[in-house]
Write a protein that holds these residues in place. Structure first.
Motif, mmCIF file in Angstrom:
data_model
loop_
_atom_site.group_PDB
_atom_site.id
_atom_site.type_symbol
_atom_site.label_atom_id
_atom_site.label_comp_id
_atom_site.label_asym_id
_atom_site.label_seq_id
_atom_site.Cartn_x
_atom_site.Cartn_y
_atom_site.Cartn_z
ATOM 1 N N ALA A 275 -8.240 -23.458 18.591
ATOM 2 C CA ALA A 275 -7.251 -23.046 17.596
ATOM 3 C C ALA A 275 -6.014 -22.427 18.220
ATOM 4 N N ARG A 276 -4.864 -22.715 17.590
ATOM 5 C CA ARG A 276 -3.603 -22.035 17.905
ATOM 6 C C ARG A 276 -3.433 -20.918 16.876
ATOM 7 N N LEU A 277 -3.434 -19.687 17.361
ATOM 8 C CA LEU A 277 -3.345 -18.538 16.469
ATOM 9 C C LEU A 277 -2.020 -17.808 16.685
ATOM 10 N N ALA A 278 -1.345 -17.552 15.576
ATOM 11 C CA ALA A 278 -0.041 -16.890 15.615
ATOM 12 C C ALA A 278 -0.175 -15.430 15.186
ATOM 13 N N VAL A 279 0.476 -14.558 15.953
ATOM 14 C CA VAL A 279 0.487 -13.126 15.634
ATOM 15 C C VAL A 279 1.654 -12.827 14.697
ATOM 16 N N ILE A 280 1.326 -12.238 13.536
ATOM 17 C CA ILE A 280 2.352 -11.798 12.584
ATOM 18 C C ILE A 280 2.430 -10.275 12.695
ATOM 19 N N PRO A 281 3.609 -9.709 12.983
ATOM 20 C CA PRO A 281 3.707 -8.277 13.302
ATOM 21 C C PRO A 281 3.795 -7.353 12.082
ATOM 22 N N LEU A 282 2.914 -7.553 11.125
ATOM 23 C CA LEU A 282 2.785 -6.673 9.965
ATOM 24 C C LEU A 282 1.301 -6.423 9.725
ATOM 25 N N GLY A 283 0.970 -5.327 9.042
ATOM 26 C CA GLY A 283 -0.433 -5.032 8.793
ATOM 27 C C GLY A 283 -0.613 -4.092 7.619
ATOM 28 N N LEU A 299 3.204 -18.895 4.767
ATOM 29 C CA LEU A 299 3.894 -20.166 4.931
ATOM 30 C C LEU A 299 4.628 -20.192 6.272
ATOM 31 N N VAL A 300 4.428 -21.270 7.013
ATOM 32 C CA VAL A 300 5.120 -21.490 8.274
ATOM 33 C C VAL A 300 5.634 -22.928 8.258
ATOM 34 N N ARG A 301 6.924 -23.095 8.447
ATOM 35 C CA ARG A 301 7.539 -24.431 8.406
ATOM 36 C C ARG A 301 7.145 -25.193 7.137
ATOM 37 N N GLY A 302 7.109 -24.437 6.020
ATOM 38 C CA GLY A 302 6.837 -25.051 4.730
ATOM 39 C C GLY A 302 5.402 -25.465 4.500
ATOM 40 N N ARG A 303 4.487 -24.988 5.348
ATOM 41 C CA ARG A 303 3.080 -25.335 5.195
ATOM 42 C C ARG A 303 2.226 -24.072 5.174
ATOM 43 N N ARG A 304 1.076 -24.148 4.530
ATOM 44 C CA ARG A 304 0.188 -23.001 4.419
ATOM 45 C C ARG A 304 -0.608 -22.803 5.702
ATOM 46 N N ALA A 305 -0.739 -21.545 6.100
ATOM 47 C CA ALA A 305 -1.541 -21.184 7.268
ATOM 48 C C ALA A 305 -2.446 -20.027 6.866
ATOM 49 N N PRO A 306 -3.754 -20.129 7.084
ATOM 50 C CA PRO A 306 -4.678 -19.087 6.627
ATOM 51 C C PRO A 306 -4.713 -17.869 7.546
ATOM 52 N N ILE A 307 -4.891 -16.696 6.937
ATOM 53 C CA ILE A 307 -5.146 -15.471 7.695
ATOM 54 C C ILE A 307 -6.597 -15.527 8.155
ATOM 55 N N VAL A 308 -6.831 -15.405 9.472
ATOM 56 C CA VAL A 308 -8.184 -15.636 9.984
ATOM 57 C C VAL A 308 -8.879 -14.385 10.509
ATOM 58 N N ASP A 309 -8.143 -13.321 10.748
ATOM 59 C CA ASP A 309 -8.819 -12.146 11.307
ATOM 60 C C ASP A 309 -8.829 -10.998 10.309
ATOM 61 N N ARG A 310 -9.427 -9.892 10.717
ATOM 62 C CA ARG A 310 -9.391 -8.670 9.907
ATOM 63 C C ARG A 310 -8.044 -8.006 10.151
ATOM 64 N N ILE A 311 -7.275 -7.846 9.095
ATOM 65 C CA ILE A 311 -5.915 -7.314 9.210
ATOM 66 C C ILE A 311 -5.942 -5.934 9.856
ATOM 67 N N ALA A 312 -5.097 -5.771 10.876
ATOM 68 C CA ALA A 312 -4.998 -4.509 11.601
ATOM 69 C C ALA A 312 -3.856 -3.667 11.032
ATOM 70 N N MET A 313 -3.634 -2.508 11.624
ATOM 71 C CA MET A 313 -2.614 -1.616 11.094
ATOM 72 C C MET A 313 -1.229 -2.240 11.142
ATOM 73 N N ASN A 314 -0.937 -2.973 12.223
ATOM 74 C CA ASN A 314 0.420 -3.491 12.405
ATOM 75 C C ASN A 314 0.475 -4.969 12.758
ATOM 76 N N SER A 315 -0.615 -5.710 12.586
ATOM 77 C CA SER A 315 -0.582 -7.144 12.897
ATOM 78 C C SER A 315 -1.763 -7.866 12.257
ATOM 79 N N PHE A 316 -1.622 -9.177 12.149
ATOM 80 C CA PHE A 316 -2.742 -10.036 11.774
ATOM 81 C C PHE A 316 -2.485 -11.429 12.330
ATOM 82 N N LEU A 317 -3.535 -12.261 12.326
ATOM 83 C CA LEU A 317 -3.473 -13.596 12.912
ATOM 84 C C LEU A 317 -3.573 -14.672 11.838
ATOM 85 N N VAL A 318 -2.778 -15.721 12.010
ATOM 86 C CA VAL A 318 -2.911 -16.899 11.152
ATOM 87 C C VAL A 318 -3.137 -18.118 12.033
ATOM 88 N N ASP A 319 -3.894 -19.073 11.492
ATOM 89 C CA ASP A 319 -4.222 -20.296 12.222
ATOM 90 C C ASP A 319 -3.132 -21.333 11.966
#
Length: 376
Positions: A275-283, A299-319
């Motif tokens: 998997a390619r996982l993207a870090v989003i800098p919010l939490g 939404l990334v480039r007009g497509r849905r990407a799921p949140i895959v991890d347990r949201i942290a204080m200042n970040s979370f991951l999407v696939d």
């Protein structure tokens, strides 16, 4: 707050959407029903400083608030019309609300006495709306079905220091049958209250918020309190209302991890594919509640990407495995539209398990906020 180039995320407010919603709802209500625009909680996170000038421009003459801070912000934005509190206030709030000319929401017999005592001490007659428990919300209304209920209401109406300008209630459910039943009880009980010595009194009757007003016309009475509909968080009026908020961030980093890897705190998720996982800098410090962990999407480039991890204080991951062109710096939409896709209030409610306002009110108050042109 205003945005800066260094912000990890921000909120965009489409002012034209709010103006459109006001016009659309007023057309649906007609001219005989007074429109109270509710801007509690800093206009549901949309910003009183942005929303109130739009309401003034549209000729709104009555605004609903909860706190004195919101009331002061409404006055600072240039509104000189009527302010109605939409919940019972504490003693100090009531006293301070006099300088802002706030009409109080009386939430019971003892509360009425507090309002009266403060008014007497200040030597002013306080305008107020008396809450009844006609809809069976069981929160802050006097119950006319209980012993002494009718006498208690009569006493408030006769109080020389309280100018009752409204009889009010609030619905517990967004359900047509429930609203219809509550409306009928409210009609019967308020007619009883206004009979006899109060016949002909200029006291408005109101119980409808957005859902009730736009789905059960008989609930409108003399005025309606429109909150969620102002901001487009309603699928009434045939879907004609437009959401005004968009929550935006950017991808900070992307990494590739092999199948079988665990990601996030508590090894929240195990990858079943490379998997390619993207870090989003919010939490969750930014209002993105952990309830969205493993359930929400962005939404990334007009497509849905799921949140895959347990949201942290200042970040979370999407696939972003299915979005091969995704790259650091790409815009990420957490709420609102990107291209032909949208993360709607209904989407957020399903992911969160509660109403979307439980989250977006916080996003609008925690993140930098700016107005944008339609579609901007």
């Amino acid at each position: 707050m205003t945005t800066s180039a260094s912000a990890a995320g921000w909120v965009e407010i489409d002012e034209s959407a709010i103006a459109h919603n006001v016009v659309t709802i007023r057309a649906e209500l007609g001219e005989k029903v007074e429109f109270c625009a509710v801007v509690k909680a800093d206009a549901y996170g949309h910003g009183i400083d942005l929303v109130v000038p739009l309401l003034i421009a549209e000729g709104i003459a009555l605004i609903g608030v909860a706190s004195n801070d919101d009331a002061a912000a409404v006055r600072a934005a240039g509104f000189s019309g009527r302010l109605m509190r939409v919940r019972p206030a504490g003693r100090d709030e009531i006293d301070d609300g006099i300088r802002l000319d706030v009409e109080e929401w009386i939430g019971g017999v003892e509360h009425a006495r507090i309002v009266s005592a403060i008014a007497a001490a200040r030597g002013v007659r306080v305008r107020a709306h008396l809450s009844l428990n006609s809809t069976r919300l069981g929160r802050d209304g006097i119950d006319l079905g209980e012993d002494g209920g009718a006498d208690a209401v009569a006493a408030v109406l006769a109080d020389p220091w309280v100018d009752v300008v409204g009889l009010c209630a609030h619905f517990p459910c967004e359900d047509v049958t429930d609203v219809t039943d509550g409306t009928a009880r409210f009609d019967d009980e308020t007619r009883e209250v206004l009979a006899g010595r109060h016949a002909g009194a200029r006291i408005a009757r109101h119980c409808a918020t957005t859902f009730a007003a736009l789905t059960v016309p008989e609930s409108r009475f003399d005025l309606v309190r429109i909150g969620a509909g102002l901001y487009g968080d309603s699928d009434t009026v045939g879907g004609a209302l437009r959401p005004a908020m968009r929550v935006v961030s950017r991808i900070a980093a992307i990494n590739v991890y092999p199948a079988g890897s665990t990601v996030g705190y508590d090894r929240w998720h195990r990858l079943d594919h490379d998997a390619r996982l993207a870090v989003i800098p919010l939490g969750y410090a930014d209002g993105f509640h952990r309830s969205l962990s493993g359930t929400g999407e962005v939404l990334v480039r007009g497509r849905r990407a799921p949140i895959v991890d347990r949201i942290a204080m200042n970040s979370f991951l999407v696939d972003v495995s299915s979005i091969p062109r995704a790259a650091p710096g790409d815009e990420v939409v957490l709420f609102g539209r990107q291209g032909d896709e949208v993360i709607s209030p209904a989407d957020v409610a399903r992911s969160h398990g509660q109403i979307a306002a439980d989250l977006y009110v916080a996003w609008g108050r925690l993140l930098p906020r700016r107005p944008v042109a339609a579609g901007g």
